[in-house]
Design a protein around this motif. Structure first.
Motif, short mmCIF file in Angstrom:
data_model
loop_
_atom_site.label_atom_id
_atom_site.label_comp_id
_atom_site.label_asym_id
_atom_site.label_seq_id
_atom_site.Cartn_x
_atom_site.Cartn_y
_atom_site.Cartn_z
N ALA A 135 0.84 -1.19 0.00
CA ALA A 135 0.00 0.00 0.00
C ALA A 135 0.88 1.25 0.00
O ALA A 135 2.09 1.19 0.24
CB ALA A 135 -0.90 -0.01 1.24
N ASN A 136 0.26 2.38 -0.25
CA ASN A 136 0.98 3.64 -0.16
C ASN A 136 1.45 3.85 1.28
O ASN A 136 0.72 3.54 2.23
CB ASN A 136 0.09 4.81 -0.59
N PRO A 137 2.65 4.36 1.47
CA PRO A 137 3.16 4.54 2.85
C PRO A 137 2.32 5.54 3.64
O PRO A 137 1.83 6.54 3.10
CB PRO A 137 4.59 5.05 2.64
N ILE A 138 2.16 5.24 4.94
CA ILE A 138 1.43 6.13 5.84
C ILE A 138 2.40 7.15 6.41
O ILE A 138 3.57 6.84 6.66
CB ILE A 138 0.77 5.31 6.98
N ASP A 139 1.94 8.34 6.63
CA ASP A 139 2.75 9.41 7.21
C ASP A 139 3.29 8.97 8.57
O ASP A 139 2.52 8.67 9.50
CB ASP A 139 1.89 10.67 7.34
N GLU A 140 4.61 8.90 8.70
CA GLU A 140 5.23 8.45 9.95
C GLU A 140 4.90 9.38 11.12
O GLU A 140 4.78 8.93 12.26
CB GLU A 140 6.75 8.35 9.76
N ARG A 143 2.11 10.96 11.58
CA ARG A 143 0.75 10.60 12.01
C ARG A 143 0.77 9.33 12.85
O ARG A 143 0.07 9.23 13.86
CB ARG A 143 -0.14 10.41 10.78
N LEU A 144 1.57 8.35 12.43
CA LEU A 144 1.68 7.11 13.20
C LEU A 144 2.26 7.38 14.59
O LEU A 144 1.76 6.85 15.59
CB LEU A 144 2.57 6.12 12.46
N ALA A 145 3.30 8.21 14.65
CA ALA A 145 3.93 8.52 15.93
C ALA A 145 2.95 9.22 16.86
O ALA A 145 2.89 8.94 18.07
CB ALA A 145 5.16 9.38 15.71
N LYS A 146 2.17 10.14 16.32
CA LYS A 146 1.17 10.87 17.12
C LYS A 146 0.13 9.91 17.68
O LYS A 146 -0.25 10.00 18.86
CB LYS A 146 0.51 11.94 16.26
N ALA A 147 -0.35 8.97 16.84
CA ALA A 147 -1.35 8.00 17.29
C ALA A 147 -0.78 7.10 18.39
O ALA A 147 -1.48 6.76 19.36
CB ALA A 147 -1.82 7.16 16.10
N LYS A 148 0.50 6.73 18.28
CA LYS A 148 1.12 5.88 19.29
C LYS A 148 1.21 6.59 20.64
O LYS A 148 1.02 5.97 21.70
CB LYS A 148 2.52 5.45 18.82
N LYS A 149 1.47 7.88 20.64
CA LYS A 149 1.57 8.63 21.89
C LYS A 149 0.25 8.71 22.63
O LYS A 149 0.21 8.83 23.86
CB LYS A 149 2.07 10.05 21.60
N LEU A 150 -0.86 8.64 21.88
CA LEU A 150 -2.19 8.78 22.48
C LEU A 150 -2.80 7.45 22.92
O LEU A 150 -3.91 7.42 23.46
CB LEU A 150 -3.14 9.47 21.48
N LEU A 151 -2.07 6.36 22.71
CA LEU A 151 -2.62 5.04 23.05
C LEU A 151 -2.84 4.89 24.55
O LEU A 151 -2.01 5.31 25.37
CB LEU A 151 -1.68 3.94 22.57
N LYS A 152 -3.96 4.26 24.89
CA LYS A 152 -4.31 4.05 26.30
C LYS A 152 -4.24 2.59 26.71
O LYS A 152 -4.46 2.27 27.88
CB LYS A 152 -5.72 4.58 26.56
N GLY A 153 -3.97 1.70 25.74
CA GLY A 153 -3.87 0.29 26.13
C GLY A 153 -4.17 -0.65 25.00
O GLY A 153 -4.23 -0.27 23.82
N PHE A 154 -4.36 -1.93 25.39
CA PHE A 154 -4.59 -2.99 24.42
C PHE A 154 -5.95 -3.63 24.67
O PHE A 154 -6.42 -3.69 25.82
CB PHE A 154 -3.50 -4.05 24.52
N VAL A 155 -6.56 -4.11 23.61
CA VAL A 155 -7.83 -4.85 23.73
C VAL A 155 -7.63 -6.23 23.13
O VAL A 155 -6.51 -6.68 22.97
CB VAL A 155 -8.98 -4.08 23.04
N GLY A 156 -8.72 -6.89 22.78
CA GLY A 156 -8.64 -8.29 22.36
C GLY A 156 -8.19 -8.52 20.93
O GLY A 156 -7.14 -8.05 20.49
N LYS A 208 0.43 -4.06 6.56
CA LYS A 208 1.74 -4.37 7.12
C LYS A 208 2.39 -3.19 7.83
O LYS A 208 2.89 -3.33 8.96
CB LYS A 208 2.66 -4.89 6.01
N GLN A 209 2.41 -2.01 7.21
CA GLN A 209 3.09 -0.87 7.83
C GLN A 209 2.48 -0.50 9.17
O GLN A 209 3.19 -0.28 10.16
CB GLN A 209 3.07 0.35 6.91
N ALA A 210 1.15 -0.46 9.23
CA ALA A 210 0.48 -0.12 10.48
C ALA A 210 0.70 -1.20 11.54
O ALA A 210 0.93 -0.90 12.72
CB ALA A 210 -1.02 0.09 10.24
N LEU A 211 0.64 -2.46 11.15
CA LEU A 211 0.83 -3.56 12.10
C LEU A 211 2.22 -3.51 12.72
O LEU A 211 2.39 -3.69 13.93
CB LEU A 211 0.62 -4.90 11.39
N ILE A 212 3.23 -3.25 11.89
CA ILE A 212 4.60 -3.18 12.40
C ILE A 212 4.77 -1.96 13.29
O ILE A 212 5.39 -2.04 14.36
CB ILE A 212 5.59 -3.14 11.22
#
Length: 345
Positions: free
Chosen positions: A210-215, A217-230, A310-314
């Motif tokens: 797929a087209n690469p995702i803006d890194e 944007r990915l970094a910003k989303a990772k900082k806002l994470l509150k945890g894991f689900v199922g 793949k990019q988002a999963l990694i």
């Protein structure tokens, strides 16, 4: 493929070929398992012919274009086709239908040529079936000319082999009777050859990237994470509800994310077939940004979906599993289809 529109003379030739094919009643002698090839003299591609009508339901000829389409046909015949033929087959098809099943342009063409038909299973239709698109009347010169030739050669094959049909039954050695031609377009000379289909090149992972995702944007989303689900199940598939915009209706693809435990649809989106490759990771990222959690696991049932994501999963370090079945996805698919069909009505 040549996109010149067929002339009235070429259309007349196609209707004459269809009339001769109907008069020959080829379906009286062969079943849809008697497959043979006809070489397209314009591009040398093999069209694999399947005569329809032995079962008494639909009468005509389907010409499957190339090896990949042949494999689709064979999987339909042996019951192993996983994708609905509506979304997977690529063929030119003549069928004899009722007047109500024709498009206005087809009726106009018949009137222009001074032709008349009456009754059920009397009106010839010539359609292009192409993955991701609604079946549509053929229009260009090459399609009209090749389908005319295929009809003529189908009659020749049936006349030659109707007393020895086992010779053209599907063979274990993967060799097909193929009508090939020599000479120029105006003076084609046809003969029989027994040919294996061209070998398909296997798809590689790069075709699914797929087209690469803006890194950022990915970094910003990772900082806002509150945890894991199922476990989230993720898949994409064609919608049965076509979209009619532009010159030809098409079947959009649906990207779907489902929570395995609750079976709740978490995220979905529609795009055309060419856009799904770049949209699946976007659907997943939008979901993560909205709920600010990531799944402990993602389950997919097709390798290409993994590559889309793949990019988002990694980036989010999500464990992914390739499964033969997604237990929550099937009901979600049905629910989504009901929603789209209801919305359409």
């Amino acid at each position: 493929m040549n996109q010149l529109k067929a002339t009235s003379e070429q259309w007349k030739g196609l209707y004459e070929a269809a009339a001769a094919f109907k008069k020959a009643e080829c379906w009286r002698y062969v079943t849809n398992s008697h497959i043979f090839g006809v070489e397209n003299p314009f591009n040398k591609e093999i069209g694999y012919c399947c005569i329809l009508g032995n079962g008494g339901e639909m009468y005509g000829l389907a010409v499957y274009l190339g090896t990949e389409s042949l494999e689709t046909l064979l999987s339909m015949l042996n019951g192993t086709q996983e994708i609905d033929p509506m979304f997977s087959q690529h063929c030119l098809m003549l069928s004899f239908d009722s007047r109500t099943e024709l498009y206005p342009a087809e009726l106009k063409q018949i009137k222009k040529l001074g032709l008349k038909f009456r009754g059920a299973n009397a009106w010839p239709t010539f359609r292009l079936y192409e993955p991701g698109f609604f079946p549509w009347p053929i229009q260009n010169e090459e399609e009209v000319l090749f389908l005319s030739l295929a009809l003529e050669q189908a009659i020749e094959v049936v006349q030659a082999y109707k007393n020895n049909l086992d010779a053209i039954f599907i063979r274990e050695d993967n060799v097909f009777l193929t009508r090939v031609s020599d000479g120029d377009r105006q003076n084609l000379v046809w003969s029989d050859e027994w040919l294996k289909p061209m070998i398909l090149e296997k798809a590689n992972a790069n075709e699914y990237l797929a087209n690469p995702i803006d890194e950022f944007r990915l970094a910003k989303a990772k900082k806002l994470l509150k945890g894991f689900v199922g476990i989230w199940e993720i898949d994409c598939f064609f919608s049965y509800v076509p979209i009619d915009e532009g010159q030809r209706p098409y079947y959009p693809m649906i990207g779907l994310i489902v929570d395995q435990e609750s079976e709740q649809i978490l995220q979905f989106g529609l795009t055309d077939q060419s856009g799904i490759q770049g949209k699946m990771a976007e659907f997943l990222l939008e979901m993560i940004e909205r709920v600010q959690v990531v799944p402990k696991e993602v389950w997919v049932c097709r390798e290409e979906v993994f590559h889309y994501l793949k990019q988002a999963l990694i980036s989010f370090e999500i464990q992914v599993y390739l499964k033969s079945e997604l237990p929550a996805m099937e009901d979600a698919r049905i629910e989504m289809m009901d929603y789209l069909i209801g919305g359409r009505g």
